[in-house]
Design an enzyme around this catalytic site. Sequence first.
Site, PDB file in Angstrom:
ATOM      1  N   ASP A   1       0.812  -1.213   0.000  1.00 17.96           N
ATOM      2  CA  ASP A   1       0.000   0.000   0.000  1.00 17.96           C
ATOM      3  C   ASP A   1       0.853   1.273   0.000  1.00 17.96           C
ATOM      4  O   ASP A   1       2.086   1.211  -0.007  1.00 17.96           O
ATOM      5  CB  ASP A   1      -0.940  -0.043   1.225  1.00 17.96           C
TER       6      ASP A   1
ATOM      7  N   GLU B   1      -1.277   1.770  -4.974  1.00 16.79           N
ATOM      8  CA  GLU B   1      -0.872   3.161  -4.810  1.00 16.79           C
ATOM      9  C   GLU B   1      -2.001   4.117  -5.151  1.00 16.79           C
ATOM     10  O   GLU B   1      -1.853   5.336  -5.003  1.00 16.79           O
ATOM     11  CB  GLU B   1       0.400   3.345  -5.665  1.00 16.79           C
TER      12      GLU B   1
ATOM     13  N   ASP C   1     -10.107   3.657  -3.380  1.00  9.32           N
ATOM     14  CA  ASP C   1     -10.835   2.458  -2.937  1.00  9.32           C
ATOM     15  C   ASP C   1     -12.251   2.346  -3.507  1.00  9.32           C
ATOM     16  O   ASP C   1     -13.009   3.315  -3.531  1.00  9.32           O
ATOM     17  CB  ASP C   1     -10.942   2.444  -1.405  1.00  9.32           C
TER      18      ASP C   1
HETATM   19  C1  GLA Z   1      -6.105   1.086   1.577  1.00  5.27           C
HETATM   20  C2  GLA Z   1      -6.270   0.075   0.431  1.00  5.27           C
HETATM   21  C3  GLA Z   1      -7.379  -0.904   0.785  1.00  5.27           C
HETATM   22  C4  GLA Z   1      -7.010  -1.620   2.087  1.00  5.27           C
HETATM   23  C5  GLA Z   1      -6.780  -0.610   3.200  1.00  5.27           C
HETATM   24  C6  GLA Z   1      -6.207  -1.247   4.469  1.00  5.27           C
HETATM   25  O1  GLA Z   1      -7.234   1.895   1.736  1.00  5.27           O
HETATM   26  O2  GLA Z   1      -6.576   0.733  -0.769  1.00  5.27           O
HETATM   27  O3  GLA Z   1      -7.565  -1.835  -0.259  1.00  5.27           O
HETATM   28  O4  GLA Z   1      -5.865  -2.398   1.878  1.00  5.27           O
HETATM   29  O5  GLA Z   1      -5.846   0.401   2.800  1.00  5.27           O
HETATM   30  O6  GLA Z   1      -5.950  -0.347   5.484  1.00  5.27           O
END
Ligand code: GLA
Length: 384
Positions: A141, A174, A196
């Site tokens: 991440d 990313e 997300d």
């Molecule tokens: C980010 C990622 C998610 C998940 C969360 C975990 O938001 O994009 O897919 O992995 O972190 O904290």
Amino acid sequence: MIAVFLYLNTSAQKFDQLAKTPPMGWNSWNKFGCNVSEKLLVQMADNMVSSGMLNAGYQYIVIDDCWQVGRDSTGEIVVDKDRFPHGMKYLADYIHSKGLKFGIYSCAGTKTCAGRPGGFGHEYQDARTYAGWGVDYLKYDWCNTSTQDAKSTYANVRDALHAAGRPILLSICEGGISKPWEWAKEVGHLWRTTPDIKDRWDAMIAILDKQKDLAAYAGPGYWNDPDMLEVGNGGMTSEEYKTHFSLWCMLAAPLIAGNDLMDMSPEIAEILKNREVIALDQDTLGKQGYCFRDNGDYEIWIKKLANNEKAVCLLNHSDEEKEVQVDFNVLIKSSDDYWSQDTYKLADYKVRDLWEHKEMKLDKGSISIKMPHHSVKVFRFIKK
Ligand code: GLA
């Protein structure tokens, strides 16, 4: 000269043979968030097999954020002992014993997105630890990264994995900020293109919109990742989940289920295990689908397949039922090159409806189709 040649040849590279088709698996985040444990992961592994998901192609079981609680005096990452009483090697062995592969999550920054210890400064040490546990997939991440440069940061992780020696697939998470599609092909096997996903129709469609210019950047071993699936998590109707799943397959997206496999209705299982639609995603040509027509609330997506075959996905993303006129003579000739057309002829193909699981009876090649709101029709041109 020879020394330079040898150096270049032995310098780190990603593990090339992984992800020749988009990876398929399950990840804990979309449904369970930080609520991860050995018990949950064992249950998911068991259900991945018993539900037929493994047979349909889903392979990786990935623990997302929150398995880690600190670092010890030597800098080793410390696993949450209350939640993972037997440690990660035990869990990896269990997952492998089921014929599945094991994935884990970390983050390029000082802390993960959920505030757990990140990988910054520990890349080589962590890579050795993960290799020792038997990790097969690493999602990495991008939270708490301050002024770090994305390309060199992820290249460092790739090099660390290479040095650790175990083939581990690298999933770059990313969020699309630095346009990873422009640099990540040599670094990782997939990269998130967008922020997300949420378990809502409008959020899913907003992600689709942002994939429209990215088809040229993906291919066997390197994939655009529009994020994990929300199919079965309750925020959309079954029709909408069918649409979400079909579109992700048209995009040659990684298919990482994110639902509770212990509580999966027959309808949801049928969506996630539709082998004819999965076959579009997993097609060996490795071409991402492109948007051929965009009429605002009605779109046509096309994906080229191996053996000069093609898939077509009609999408009604308006809020009303629509009647559309579809001319398969035109669609079979469609090309992603604006200036030319394919020379294919409809007479050489059968047209199969991949959700009805049946061949179309086409008298003239052109038909009218009623589409409920938020629905898709997915067809495959199959060589006769
Ligand atoms: C980010 C990622 C998610 C998940 C969360 C975990 O938001 O994009 O897919 O992995 O972190 O904290």
